[in-house]
Design a protein around this motif. Structure first.
Motif, PDB file in Angstrom:
ATOM      1  N   LEU A 147     -25.124 109.107  18.809  1.00  0.00           N
ATOM      2  CA  LEU A 147     -25.417 108.392  19.973  1.00  0.00           C
ATOM      3  C   LEU A 147     -26.592 107.209  19.699  1.00  0.00           C
ATOM      4  O   LEU A 147     -26.868 105.982  20.698  1.00  0.00           O
ATOM      5  CB  LEU A 147     -25.806 109.281  20.859  1.00  0.00           C
ATOM      6  N   SER A 148     -27.239 108.146  18.942  1.00  0.00           N
ATOM      7  CA  SER A 148     -28.504 106.890  18.848  1.00  0.00           C
ATOM      8  C   SER A 148     -28.463 105.985  17.500  1.00  0.00           C
ATOM      9  O   SER A 148     -28.891 105.063  17.475  1.00  0.00           O
ATOM     10  CB  SER A 148     -30.021 108.048  18.509  1.00  0.00           C
ATOM     11  N   ARG A 149     -27.559 106.108  16.668  1.00  0.00           N
ATOM     12  CA  ARG A 149     -27.057 105.421  15.286  1.00  0.00           C
ATOM     13  C   ARG A 149     -25.972 105.067  15.417  1.00  0.00           C
ATOM     14  O   ARG A 149     -25.064 105.840  14.428  1.00  0.00           O
ATOM     15  CB  ARG A 149     -27.468 105.711  14.075  1.00  0.00           C
ATOM     16  N   PRO A 150     -24.573 104.808  16.407  1.00  0.00           N
ATOM     17  CA  PRO A 150     -23.876 104.528  16.486  1.00  0.00           C
ATOM     18  C   PRO A 150     -23.211 103.817  15.395  1.00  0.00           C
ATOM     19  O   PRO A 150     -21.484 103.717  15.070  1.00  0.00           O
ATOM     20  CB  PRO A 150     -23.866 103.915  17.858  1.00  0.00           C
ATOM     21  N   PHE A 151     -23.909 102.799  14.636  1.00  0.00           N
ATOM     22  CA  PHE A 151     -22.873 101.866  13.498  1.00  0.00           C
ATOM     23  C   PHE A 151     -23.777 102.820  12.212  1.00  0.00           C
ATOM     24  O   PHE A 151     -23.319 101.921  10.956  1.00  0.00           O
ATOM     25  CB  PHE A 151     -23.533 100.900  13.113  1.00  0.00           C
ATOM     26  N   ALA A 152     -24.322 103.868  12.146  1.00  0.00           N
ATOM     27  CA  ALA A 152     -24.430 104.786  11.050  1.00  0.00           C
ATOM     28  C   ALA A 152     -23.441 103.975   9.853  1.00  0.00           C
ATOM     29  O   ALA A 152     -22.338 105.199  10.395  1.00  0.00           O
ATOM     30  CB  ALA A 152     -25.575 105.611  11.051  1.00  0.00           C
ATOM     31  N   GLY A 153     -23.616 104.583   8.520  1.00  0.00           N
ATOM     32  CA  GLY A 153     -21.826 105.018   7.997  1.00  0.00           C
ATOM     33  C   GLY A 153     -21.482 103.684   7.740  1.00  0.00           C
ATOM     34  O   GLY A 153     -20.693 104.028   6.919  1.00  0.00           O
ATOM     35  N   SER A 154     -21.349 102.827   8.218  1.00  0.00           N
ATOM     36  CA  SER A 154     -20.672 101.139   8.455  1.00  0.00           C
ATOM     37  C   SER A 154     -21.736 100.617   8.630  1.00  0.00           C
ATOM     38  O   SER A 154     -22.677 100.270   8.352  1.00  0.00           O
ATOM     39  CB  SER A 154     -20.321 101.072   9.929  1.00  0.00           C
ATOM     40  N   PRO A 155     -20.585  99.113   7.721  1.00  0.00           N
ATOM     41  CA  PRO A 155     -21.689  97.714   6.987  1.00  0.00           C
ATOM     42  C   PRO A 155     -21.515  97.383   8.674  1.00  0.00           C
ATOM     43  O   PRO A 155     -22.789  96.074   8.139  1.00  0.00           O
ATOM     44  CB  PRO A 155     -20.545  97.308   6.441  1.00  0.00           C
ATOM     45  N   ALA A 156     -21.143  97.790   9.356  1.00  0.00           N
ATOM     46  CA  ALA A 156     -20.843  96.653  10.603  1.00  0.00           C
ATOM     47  C   ALA A 156     -22.944  96.876  11.018  1.00  0.00           C
ATOM     48  O   ALA A 156     -23.241  95.840  12.066  1.00  0.00           O
ATOM     49  CB  ALA A 156     -20.314  97.657  12.005  1.00  0.00           C
ATOM     50  N   GLU A 157     -23.520  98.252  10.830  1.00  0.00           N
ATOM     51  CA  GLU A 157     -25.042  98.452  11.023  1.00  0.00           C
ATOM     52  C   GLU A 157     -25.228  97.068  10.699  1.00  0.00           C
ATOM     53  O   GLU A 157     -26.824  96.785  10.817  1.00  0.00           O
ATOM     54  CB  GLU A 157     -25.721  99.538   9.828  1.00  0.00           C
ATOM     55  N   GLN A 158     -25.673  96.252   9.513  1.00  0.00           N
ATOM     56  CA  GLN A 158     -26.007  94.697   9.120  1.00  0.00           C
ATOM     57  C   GLN A 158     -25.217  93.867   9.765  1.00  0.00           C
ATOM     58  O   GLN A 158     -26.024  93.193   9.727  1.00  0.00           O
ATOM     59  CB  GLN A 158     -25.878  94.674   7.878  1.00  0.00           C
ATOM     60  N   TYR A 159     -24.764  94.101  10.702  1.00  0.00           N
ATOM     61  CA  TYR A 159     -23.924  93.256  11.253  1.00  0.00           C
ATOM     62  C   TYR A 159     -24.791  92.594  12.569  1.00  0.00           C
ATOM     63  O   TYR A 159     -25.643  93.113  13.059  1.00  0.00           O
ATOM     64  CB  TYR A 159     -22.502  93.034  11.790  1.00  0.00           C
ATOM     65  N   ALA A 160     -24.815  91.173  13.170  1.00  0.00           N
ATOM     66  CA  ALA A 160     -25.907  90.796  14.671  1.00  0.00           C
ATOM     67  C   ALA A 160     -24.483  91.772  15.266  1.00  0.00           C
ATOM     68  O   ALA A 160     -23.602  92.037  15.525  1.00  0.00           O
ATOM     69  CB  ALA A 160     -25.183  89.250  14.112  1.00  0.00           C
ATOM     70  N   ASP A 161     -25.758  91.303  16.268  1.00  0.00           N
ATOM     71  CA  ASP A 161     -25.339  91.426  17.494  1.00  0.00           C
ATOM     72  C   ASP A 161     -25.281  90.870  18.383  1.00  0.00           C
ATOM     73  O   ASP A 161     -25.364  89.571  18.612  1.00  0.00           O
ATOM     74  CB  ASP A 161     -26.940  92.682  18.479  1.00  0.00           C
ATOM     75  N   GLY A 162     -23.681  91.141  19.043  1.00  0.00           N
ATOM     76  CA  GLY A 162     -22.724  90.283  19.995  1.00  0.00           C
ATOM     77  C   GLY A 162     -22.569  88.892  19.691  1.00  0.00           C
ATOM     78  O   GLY A 162     -22.234  88.645  18.820  1.00  0.00           O
ATOM     79  N   ALA A 163     -23.079  88.547  20.965  1.00  0.00           N
ATOM     80  CA  ALA A 163     -22.825  86.793  20.704  1.00  0.00           C
ATOM     81  C   ALA A 163     -23.655  86.200  19.328  1.00  0.00           C
ATOM     82  O   ALA A 163     -23.534  85.345  18.529  1.00  0.00           O
ATOM     83  CB  ALA A 163     -22.853  86.159  21.957  1.00  0.00           C
ATOM     84  N   ALA A 164     -24.347  86.796  18.953  1.00  0.00           N
ATOM     85  CA  ALA A 164     -25.617  85.867  17.602  1.00  0.00           C
ATOM     86  C   ALA A 164     -25.016  86.426  16.505  1.00  0.00           C
ATOM     87  O   ALA A 164     -24.891  85.362  15.616  1.00  0.00           O
ATOM     88  CB  ALA A 164     -26.888  87.333  17.793  1.00  0.00           C
ATOM     89  N   GLY A 165     -23.772  86.999  16.890  1.00  0.00           N
ATOM     90  CA  GLY A 165     -23.037  86.761  14.807  1.00  0.00           C
ATOM     91  C   GLY A 165     -21.952  85.873  15.313  1.00  0.00           C
ATOM     92  O   GLY A 165     -21.496  85.202  14.629  1.00  0.00           O
ATOM     93  N   ILE A 166     -21.227  84.874  16.725  1.00  0.00           N
ATOM     94  CA  ILE A 166     -20.695  83.676  16.709  1.00  0.00           C
ATOM     95  C   ILE A 166     -21.285  82.641  16.374  1.00  0.00           C
ATOM     96  O   ILE A 166     -22.431  81.736  17.580  1.00  0.00           O
ATOM     97  CB  ILE A 166     -19.866  83.921  17.636  1.00  0.00           C
ATOM     98  N   VAL A 167     -22.187  81.974  14.701  1.00  0.00           N
ATOM     99  CA  VAL A 167     -22.992  81.048  14.617  1.00  0.00           C
ATOM    100  C   VAL A 167     -21.789  79.520  14.232  1.00  0.00           C
ATOM    101  O   VAL A 167     -20.969  79.664  13.434  1.00  0.00           O
ATOM    102  CB  VAL A 167     -23.681  80.896  13.264  1.00  0.00           C
ATOM    103  N   VAL A 168     -22.197  78.647  16.150  1.00  0.00           N
ATOM    104  CA  VAL A 168     -21.461  77.313  15.667  1.00  0.00           C
ATOM    105  C   VAL A 168     -22.023  76.518  14.778  1.00  0.00           C
ATOM    106  O   VAL A 168     -23.161  76.463  14.512  1.00  0.00           O
ATOM    107  CB  VAL A 168     -21.884  77.079  17.048  1.00  0.00           C
ATOM    108  N   PRO A 169     -20.904  75.970  13.717  1.00  0.00           N
ATOM    109  CA  PRO A 169     -21.125  74.902  12.694  1.00  0.00           C
ATOM    110  C   PRO A 169     -21.958  73.340  13.339  1.00  0.00           C
ATOM    111  O   PRO A 169     -21.585  73.397  14.310  1.00  0.00           O
ATOM    112  CB  PRO A 169     -20.382  74.941  12.501  1.00  0.00           C
TER     113      PRO A 169
END
Length: 384
Positions: A147-169
């Motif tokens: 519950l405190s680290r829901p992305f532990a054990g996943s590559p997604a822990e290094q992904y951006a949060d939400g809309a910040a990961g949709i980078v417009v060129p």
């Protein structure tokens, strides 16, 4: 303006008297006349005994008997200094021990994790934005979701949060479209992805009004398909083709972050229009709706969406709206085979085979390949 002392006069007077008395008592004192006379007499007696013994030296380990004088023995300053140092050391140990007890009371898990064999680890640094197709799948990640680290054990822990990961060129003019028109098309495509996959109301199973409003009403077949799928979902009319939705009576989000990774590109489309290609992976951390549930699982959705913005002067389109030209989607841990309009994550296993799974096992975090447009949505996920 005068200020009054916070202590009464009699307390200050008593403090001054006690301090003066302590200084007098602790100050070094000159030996008295009697003490000097005794010292001198004992010295003379030692010399007399030495002469009577023929001038023999004192045997090894022996020493003349003398009283403690003001220049013999440890000085009071040295004694007090050692005592003070001892007190300071003991005081420091006490402070450290008290701090350790306080930290343990506030966060016992942190203290335990610092001990040998503990599991205290910093999370990995965020990845830079994806600007090109990766050459392979990301490496394995240790740990399990909590519950405190829901992305532990996943590559997604290094992904951006939400809309910040949709980078417009950065926009540039293409075909007959100006730089400003291209920038508008890119921004509208991002807005659609956010409204369809990240908006909290949509994710909780609500109707994605904002996403539908971005679609050109002139594209009646698409809008009609969306409305039918939302109102009467079935195998042939599935809103999950367009939107990410979970049954609020079954599961709930852990926290308010959906991890996002992907890239967006653009080029000249048909008849000088701008065509936008978006390829994004969304990772949702979930727990059961039941009160007290602590088990965490993840559902992974990869979407590839193609949009166009056409010149209203040449086409029958609505200015500022998107034309959707292509949709592709793949799910991992989604309850595949259920067509009620919601994603249904399974709990209790890290690697599972979907009920209608076809083909070879797939790593849902591997973005090094195109989605198979001819294949189905169900598959066997090697990890979630």
């Amino acid at each position: 303006m005068t200020s009054e002392s916070p202590l009464p006069d009699d307390i200050w007077e008593r403090f001054a008297q006690d301090t003066e008395r302590s200084i007098r008592e602790s100050a070094p004192k000159e030996p008295s006349a009697r003490a000097r006379m005794v010292t001198e007499r004992l010295r003379q007696e030692d010399e007399k005994r030495q002469k009577e013994s023929g001038g023999r030296k004192w045997r090894k380990g022996a020493a003349p008997r003398q009283p403690d004088g003001w220049r013999t023995g440890p000085a009071w300053q040295e004694t007090n200094g050692r005592a003070a140092r001892k007190k300071r050391v003991l005081g420091g140990i006490g402070v450290v021990a008290a701090a350790a007890v306080t930290v343990f009371v506030v966060n016992p898990g942190m203290v335990v994790s610092w001990l040998p064999g503990g599991s205290h680890k910093k999370t990995a640094a965020p990845l830079p934005a994806e600007t090109a197709r990766p050459t392979g799948a990301p490496g394995a990640a240790s740990g399990a979701p909590t519950l405190s680290r829901p992305f532990a054990g996943s590559p997604a822990e290094q992904y951006a949060d939400g809309a910040a990961g949709i980078v417009v060129p950065e926009a540039a003019s293409v075909g007959t479209m100006s730089k400003e028109q291209v920038a508008s098309a890119l921004a509208a495509t991002k807005d659609f992805l956010v409204a369809a996959n990240l908006d909290p109301a949509t994710v909780r199973g609500g109707r994605p009004e904002a996403a539908i409003a971005l679609v050109d009403p002139q594209q009646g077949d698409v809008v009609s398909e969306m409305n039918t799928a939302l109102s009467k979902p079935d195998r042939n009319h599935d809103p999950l083709h367009f939107f990410s939705r979970f049954d609020p009576n079954e599961v709930k989000m852990v926290g308010d972050v959906v991890k996002t990774r992907g890239r967006m590109t653009f080029k000249e489309g048909r008849d000088g229009s701008v065509a936008v290609h978006a390829d994004y992976t969304f990772v949702y951390p979930l727990t059961k709706e039941a009160e007290g549930s602590r088990e965490v699982e993840r559902t992974i959705v990869r979407r590839v969406v193609d949009t166009e913005v056409l010149d209203p002067g040449r086409f029958q389109v609505t200015a500022g709206k998107l034309t959707l030209t292509s949709f592709q989607v793949n799910f991992a841990n989604s309850g595949c085979g259920v067509y009620d309009g919601f994603l249904h994550p399974e709990f209790g296993t890290r690697s599972r085979r979907e009920p209608d799974a076809t083909g070879s096992p797939v790593d849902p975090y591997d973005r090094s390949h195109e989605l198979d447009s001819s294949g189905g949505q169900c598959g066997t996920a090697t990890r979630t």
